[in-house]
Design a protein around this motif. Structure first.
Motif, PDB file in Angstrom:
ATOM      1  N   ARG A 119      78.867  69.393  21.328  1.00 42.32           N
ATOM      2  CA  ARG A 119      78.102  68.704  22.374  1.00 42.32           C
ATOM      3  C   ARG A 119      76.874  69.536  22.744  1.00 42.32           C
ATOM      4  NH1 ARG A 119      81.995  67.932  25.869  1.00 42.32           N
ATOM      5  NH2 ARG A 119      82.407  65.849  25.092  1.00 42.32           N
ATOM      6  N   MET A 120      75.716  68.865  22.904  1.00 43.88           N
ATOM      7  CA  MET A 120      74.496  69.551  23.328  1.00 43.88           C
ATOM      8  C   MET A 120      74.518  69.760  24.836  1.00 43.88           C
ATOM      9  SD  MET A 120      71.357  67.794  21.295  1.00 43.88           S
ATOM     10  CE  MET A 120      71.622  67.002  19.718  1.00 43.88           C
TER      11      MET A 120
ATOM     12  N   LEU B 297      69.618  69.003  24.742  1.00 39.98           N
ATOM     13  CA  LEU B 297      69.353  67.574  24.580  1.00 39.98           C
ATOM     14  C   LEU B 297      67.901  67.251  24.914  1.00 39.98           C
ATOM     15  CD1 LEU B 297      70.296  64.755  23.914  1.00 39.98           C
ATOM     16  CD2 LEU B 297      71.256  64.580  26.217  1.00 39.98           C
TER      17      LEU B 297
ATOM     18  N   GLN C 205      70.100  55.320  19.734  1.00 37.63           N
ATOM     19  CA  GLN C 205      70.483  56.492  18.943  1.00 37.63           C
ATOM     20  C   GLN C 205      69.233  57.193  18.440  1.00 37.63           C
ATOM     21  OE1 GLN C 205      73.954  56.567  16.412  1.00 37.63           O
ATOM     22  NE2 GLN C 205      72.744  57.487  14.775  1.00 37.63           N
TER      23      GLN C 205
ATOM     24  N   GLU D 179      68.572  60.586  15.973  1.00 34.57           N
ATOM     25  CA  GLU D 179      69.320  61.480  15.102  1.00 34.57           C
ATOM     26  C   GLU D 179      68.386  62.281  14.215  1.00 34.57           C
ATOM     27  OE1 GLU D 179      71.763  59.553  12.183  1.00 34.57           O
ATOM     28  OE2 GLU D 179      70.239  58.077  11.746  1.00 34.57           O
TER      29      GLU D 179
ATOM     30  N   ARG E 263      72.466  66.240  13.900  1.00 34.72           N
ATOM     31  CA  ARG E 263      72.422  66.289  15.361  1.00 34.72           C
ATOM     32  C   ARG E 263      71.918  64.950  15.842  1.00 34.72           C
ATOM     33  NH1 ARG E 263      67.538  69.948  17.079  1.00 34.72           N
ATOM     34  NH2 ARG E 263      66.302  69.113  15.427  1.00 34.72           N
TER      35      ARG E 263
ATOM     36  N   VAL F 209      72.031  61.925  19.457  1.00 34.68           N
ATOM     37  CA  VAL F 209      72.511  61.466  20.750  1.00 34.68           C
ATOM     38  C   VAL F 209      72.627  59.946  20.708  1.00 34.68           C
ATOM     39  CG1 VAL F 209      70.182  61.344  21.765  1.00 34.68           C
ATOM     40  CG2 VAL F 209      72.167  61.570  23.267  1.00 34.68           C
TER      41      VAL F 209
ATOM     42  N   PRO G 145      75.338  60.414  28.103  1.00 37.23           N
ATOM     43  CA  PRO G 145      75.064  60.392  26.658  1.00 37.23           C
ATOM     44  C   PRO G 145      76.151  61.112  25.871  1.00 37.23           C
ATOM     45  CG  PRO G 145      73.652  61.986  27.762  1.00 37.23           C
ATOM     46  CD  PRO G 145      74.396  61.245  28.841  1.00 37.23           C
TER      47      PRO G 145
ATOM     48  N   SER H  71      76.416  63.389  22.599  1.00 35.82           N
ATOM     49  CA  SER H  71      75.533  64.147  21.711  1.00 35.82           C
ATOM     50  C   SER H  71      76.359  64.976  20.742  1.00 35.82           C
ATOM     51  CB  SER H  71      74.610  65.056  22.524  1.00 35.82           C
ATOM     52  OG  SER H  71      75.353  66.049  23.215  1.00 35.82           O
ATOM     53  N   TRP H  72      75.700  65.374  19.655  1.00 38.37           N
ATOM     54  CA  TRP H  72      76.351  66.214  18.664  1.00 38.37           C
ATOM     55  C   TRP H  72      75.303  67.085  17.979  1.00 38.37           C
ATOM     56  CZ3 TRP H  72      75.782  61.020  18.581  1.00 38.37           C
ATOM     57  CH2 TRP H  72      74.950  60.469  17.593  1.00 38.37           C
ATOM     58  N   ASP H  73      75.721  68.297  17.659  1.00 35.29           N
ATOM     59  CA  ASP H  73      74.894  69.231  16.905  1.00 35.29           C
ATOM     60  C   ASP H  73      75.824  70.014  15.985  1.00 35.29           C
ATOM     61  OD1 ASP H  73      73.269  71.206  15.875  1.00 35.29           O
ATOM     62  OD2 ASP H  73      72.358  71.745  17.796  1.00 35.29           O
TER      63      ASP H  73
END
Length: 155
Positions: free
Chosen positions: A8-9, A14, A72, A74, A83, A85, A143, A145-147
């Motif tokens: 998670r960011m 973010l 989205q 990305e 990465r 959101v 949100p 999120s991913w990184d």
């Protein structure tokens, strides 16, 4: 700590990510129930994504029926670099020409050199504004999120 928590960011991450990226994919619900996906340029105002589009576009027709959207943004070409959101939001349509014009100028400043748009760009924005709407996306949920870079190459 879960893998979800690991990738998670943070809020600053973010904000930086959204500042770096250039395109948001906006998903609206079509009249037949199928998702309608369209890429748009965007800006961030007070933590909310904004975009503009033609007032007669399919996405605006969809939003007039149902204001729910999924957004989205990305980046990344390999799994370990992915990465992004995703935001579930409600869209507010702004039709006032002054609001749309001001937003259009802000948008072209972001996608230009960051300064005041050139006179010909300003003239184009002013000519386009009566045909467009500004879209304000108000988050309905936090949100997601991913990184994946945070995983350090492990899966």
């Amino acid at each position: 700590m879960s893998r979800r928590d690991l990738i998670r960011m943070t809020e600053p991450e973010l904000a930086g990510f959204l500042d770096e990226q250039r395109t948001v994919v906006v998903a609206t619900a079509g009249h037949d129930g199928w998702p309608h996906l369209m890429p748009l340029w965007y800006t961030v105002r007070d933590g909310e994504l904004w975009a503009w589009t033609y007032a007669r576009s399919q996405k605006v027709k969809n939003l007039e029926r149902d204001d729910r959207v999924t957004l989205q943004v990305e980046d990344g070409t390999t799994y370990d670099q992915l990465r992004g959101v995703m935001v579930k939001a409600n869209a507010r349509l702004h039709r006032d020409i002054d609001v749309v014009t001001a937003f259009g100028l802000e948008l072209f400043a972001r996608y230009g050199d960051g300064g005041q748009p050139a006179p010909e760009v300003e003239a184009m924005v002013r000519a386009q504004a009566p045909k467009r709407v500004a879209l304000q996306f108000v988050a309905a949920q936090p949100p997601v999120s991913w990184d994946h870079r945070k995983l350090g190459g492990t899966y």
